[in-house]
Design a protein around this motif. Structure first.
Motif, mmCIF file in Angstrom:
data_model
loop_
_atom_site.group_PDB
_atom_site.id
_atom_site.type_symbol
_atom_site.label_atom_id
_atom_site.label_comp_id
_atom_site.label_asym_id
_atom_site.label_seq_id
_atom_site.Cartn_x
_atom_site.Cartn_y
_atom_site.Cartn_z
ATOM 1 N N ARG A 126 47.412 41.496 34.661
ATOM 2 C CA ARG A 126 47.213 42.876 35.291
ATOM 3 C C ARG A 126 46.054 42.606 36.472
ATOM 4 O O ARG A 126 45.474 41.719 36.524
ATOM 5 C CB ARG A 126 46.459 43.441 34.011
ATOM 6 C CG ARG A 126 44.897 42.838 33.641
ATOM 7 C CD ARG A 126 44.540 43.663 32.544
ATOM 8 N NE ARG A 126 43.236 43.224 32.028
ATOM 9 C CZ ARG A 126 42.641 43.634 30.927
ATOM 10 N NH1 ARG A 126 42.746 44.789 30.438
ATOM 11 N NH2 ARG A 126 41.506 43.069 30.570
ATOM 12 N N ASP A 139 48.600 49.086 37.519
ATOM 13 C CA ASP A 139 48.699 47.947 36.283
ATOM 14 C C ASP A 139 47.488 47.316 35.722
ATOM 15 O O ASP A 139 47.548 46.129 35.639
ATOM 16 C CB ASP A 139 49.673 46.837 36.860
ATOM 17 C CG ASP A 139 49.600 46.001 38.268
ATOM 18 O OD1 ASP A 139 48.177 46.339 38.615
ATOM 19 O OD2 ASP A 139 49.785 45.005 38.611
ATOM 20 N N THR A 185 50.693 44.306 32.314
ATOM 21 C CA THR A 185 51.927 44.260 32.855
ATOM 22 C C THR A 185 52.814 44.035 31.696
ATOM 23 O O THR A 185 52.810 43.415 30.932
ATOM 24 C CB THR A 185 51.862 42.996 33.613
ATOM 25 O OG1 THR A 185 51.396 41.807 32.832
ATOM 26 C CG2 THR A 185 50.849 43.317 34.791
ATOM 27 N N THR A 244 56.738 46.727 34.823
ATOM 28 C CA THR A 244 55.853 47.792 34.489
ATOM 29 C C THR A 244 54.633 47.710 34.530
ATOM 30 O O THR A 244 53.977 46.575 33.914
ATOM 31 C CB THR A 244 56.292 48.474 33.015
ATOM 32 O OG1 THR A 244 57.746 48.459 32.947
ATOM 33 C CG2 THR A 244 55.859 49.618 32.788
ATOM 34 N N GLY A 245 53.758 48.661 35.153
ATOM 35 C CA GLY A 245 52.399 48.610 35.192
ATOM 36 C C GLY A 245 51.824 49.804 34.270
ATOM 37 O O GLY A 245 52.423 50.896 34.476
ATOM 38 N N SER A 278 48.485 51.515 32.973
ATOM 39 C CA SER A 278 47.139 52.058 33.074
ATOM 40 C C SER A 278 46.712 53.170 32.201
ATOM 41 O O SER A 278 47.587 54.149 31.922
ATOM 42 C CB SER A 278 47.034 52.454 34.636
ATOM 43 O OG SER A 278 45.538 52.866 35.040
ATOM 44 N N GLN A 325 52.767 54.803 32.578
ATOM 45 C CA GLN A 325 53.422 53.850 33.332
ATOM 46 C C GLN A 325 54.151 54.011 34.505
ATOM 47 O O GLN A 325 54.596 55.075 34.760
ATOM 48 C CB GLN A 325 54.615 53.386 32.122
ATOM 49 C CG GLN A 325 53.910 53.055 30.732
ATOM 50 C CD GLN A 325 54.660 53.771 29.688
ATOM 51 O OE1 GLN A 325 55.656 53.885 29.799
ATOM 52 N NE2 GLN A 325 53.969 53.976 28.360
ATOM 53 N N LYS A 353 52.479 40.061 44.189
ATOM 54 C CA LYS A 353 52.525 41.268 43.894
ATOM 55 C C LYS A 353 52.723 42.108 45.373
ATOM 56 O O LYS A 353 52.022 41.880 46.279
ATOM 57 C CB LYS A 353 51.477 41.904 43.209
ATOM 58 C CG LYS A 353 51.619 41.586 41.718
ATOM 59 C CD LYS A 353 50.238 42.135 41.047
ATOM 60 C CE LYS A 353 50.347 41.794 39.399
ATOM 61 N NZ LYS A 353 49.091 42.292 38.883
ATOM 62 N N ARG A 399 59.054 53.093 32.490
ATOM 63 C CA ARG A 399 59.171 51.691 32.423
ATOM 64 C C ARG A 399 60.380 50.951 32.158
ATOM 65 O O ARG A 399 61.393 51.469 32.354
ATOM 66 C CB ARG A 399 58.048 51.377 31.088
ATOM 67 C CG ARG A 399 58.674 51.594 29.820
ATOM 68 C CD ARG A 399 57.861 51.266 28.841
ATOM 69 N NE ARG A 399 58.233 51.698 27.461
ATOM 70 C CZ ARG A 399 58.324 52.553 26.714
ATOM 71 N NH1 ARG A 399 57.883 53.831 27.476
ATOM 72 N NH2 ARG A 399 58.991 52.838 25.624
#
Length: 344
Positions: A64, A71, A75, A93-94, A96, A105, A120, A150
């Motif tokens: 993360r 994210d 992750t 997929t992030g 938060s 997501q 990233k 996601r």
């Protein structure tokens, strides 16, 4: 069997580089004690194998990001494809947490030249828009426990027209005005890209009202000449109508006309019992055969958190038979339309 003594392992995806298979997997420390807490501590690990059975763990792929970021909680699940220029793209997929503590997501990506070191890109590149795809809202307006957007599954267009992404998402509108149908909004989300970097959100490839609150970890695949869509849904995320049939959750397959549908989501069949989850079809490079892997979910109310050895996959009428090294598992129809597996 891929198992980590210090960590739970669950969702995963694979890619074949022509010499080795790469396994990317979600994991979190067993020191958390509560398996449900793993979702908020997930990182993406990495292992390699020559035979899909013996795996060597290598350096982790992603963790993360520092807050604030899309994210910064965890992750989650994704997929890997190779750009024509040779770069590998991992879509993931992030997760938060918003101000209400709800899990939001969205989707980002990272690139690599060797599948080992990942960088990233600024993200996210896709999020739920609120018009086509449902966004989270507090009660009483809210319909779902999180903002489900996601599990990006990316593949090249069959006619070489860019790239497509299938997404676990929920429709912004329900199948009817009946409040009981609020759960039944799971759809196959869809986005398109010409270059893997810039994405256009599109209408879903399925309609709500097919029995599922969410269709997790989608994968289109051709099994012995038959196009199917594989997805996953637990019993608690099914519609009331589907629950009333007594059907348990698990890994599902729906017949399809192409990777982009139409899909017979309402006619989907479960291909295993709930002790397995997040199934994946994999092509064996040497034999050309279709293999199947999944992670071991709950057994006797206890979360297991390890990934199975591969099964061979064959059709048995309208059901799938899974064959592993030590014994054959055959489909058993419960009478409810669900297909479970039992040893011969």
């Amino acid at each position: 069997m891929f198992r980590l003594p210090e960590a739970w392992v669950w969702d995963f995806w694979t890619v074949d580089d022509g010499e080795q298979y790469h396994l990317f997997f979600l994991y979190a420390s067993r020191a958390l004690r509560d398996p449900h807490a793993r979702h908020y501590r997930a990182s993406i690990g990495h292992a390699v194998s020559h035979d899909l059975v013996k795996w060597e763990r290598v350096v982790d792929a992603l963790v993360r990001s520092d807050a604030p970021a899309f994210d910064d909680c965890a992750t989650w699940t994704g997929s890997v494809v190779r750009h024509p220029d040779g770069r590998w793209f991992m879509f993931y997929t992030g997760a938060s947490l918003n101000a209400f503590g709800a899990n939001v997501q969205s989707i980002g990506y990272a690139t690599s030249t060797d599948l080992m070191v990942w960088d990233k890109a600024p993200g996210p590149v896709l999020s739920a828009d609120g018009e086509i795809y449902e966004k989270w809202a507090p009660a009483p307006e809210g319909n779902w426990h999180d903002e489900a957007f996601r599990d990006p599954w990316v593949f090249a267009d069959p006619d070489r027209d860019g790239w497509h992404m299938l997404i676990t998402a929920r429709s912004a509108v329900g199948p009817s005005s009946d409040p009981a149908d609020r759960v039944d909004r799971g759809v196959v989300g869809h986005a398109w890209s010409a270059d893997l970097e810039n994405w256009e959100l599109r209408e879903p490839l399925s309609a709500p009202g097919q029995g599922f609150g969410q269709l997790e970890v989608l994968q289109p695949f051709v099994v012995d000449g038959r196009q199917v869509l594989l997805f996953n849904c637990l019993a608690g995320d099914a519609s009331d109508r589907l629950k009333a049939t007594g059907t348990e959750g698990g890994v599902w397959i729906a017949s399809a006309e192409s990777p982009l549908g139409p899909y017979d989501i309402a006619g989907a069949r479960r291909i295993d019992d709930p002790s397995l989850y997040v199934g994946k079809f994999i092509t064996d490079r040497e034999s050309g055969e279709t293999k199947f892997m999944a992670f071991r979910n709950e057994t006797g109310g206890q979360f297991i958190g390890e990934i199975t050895d591969p099964y061979a996959v064959t059709w048995d009428g309208d059901g799938l038979a899974l064959v592993r090294v030590s014994r054959r598992l055959t489909p058993v129809n419960s009478g409810s339309g669900a297909v479970s597996l039992a040893p011969e």
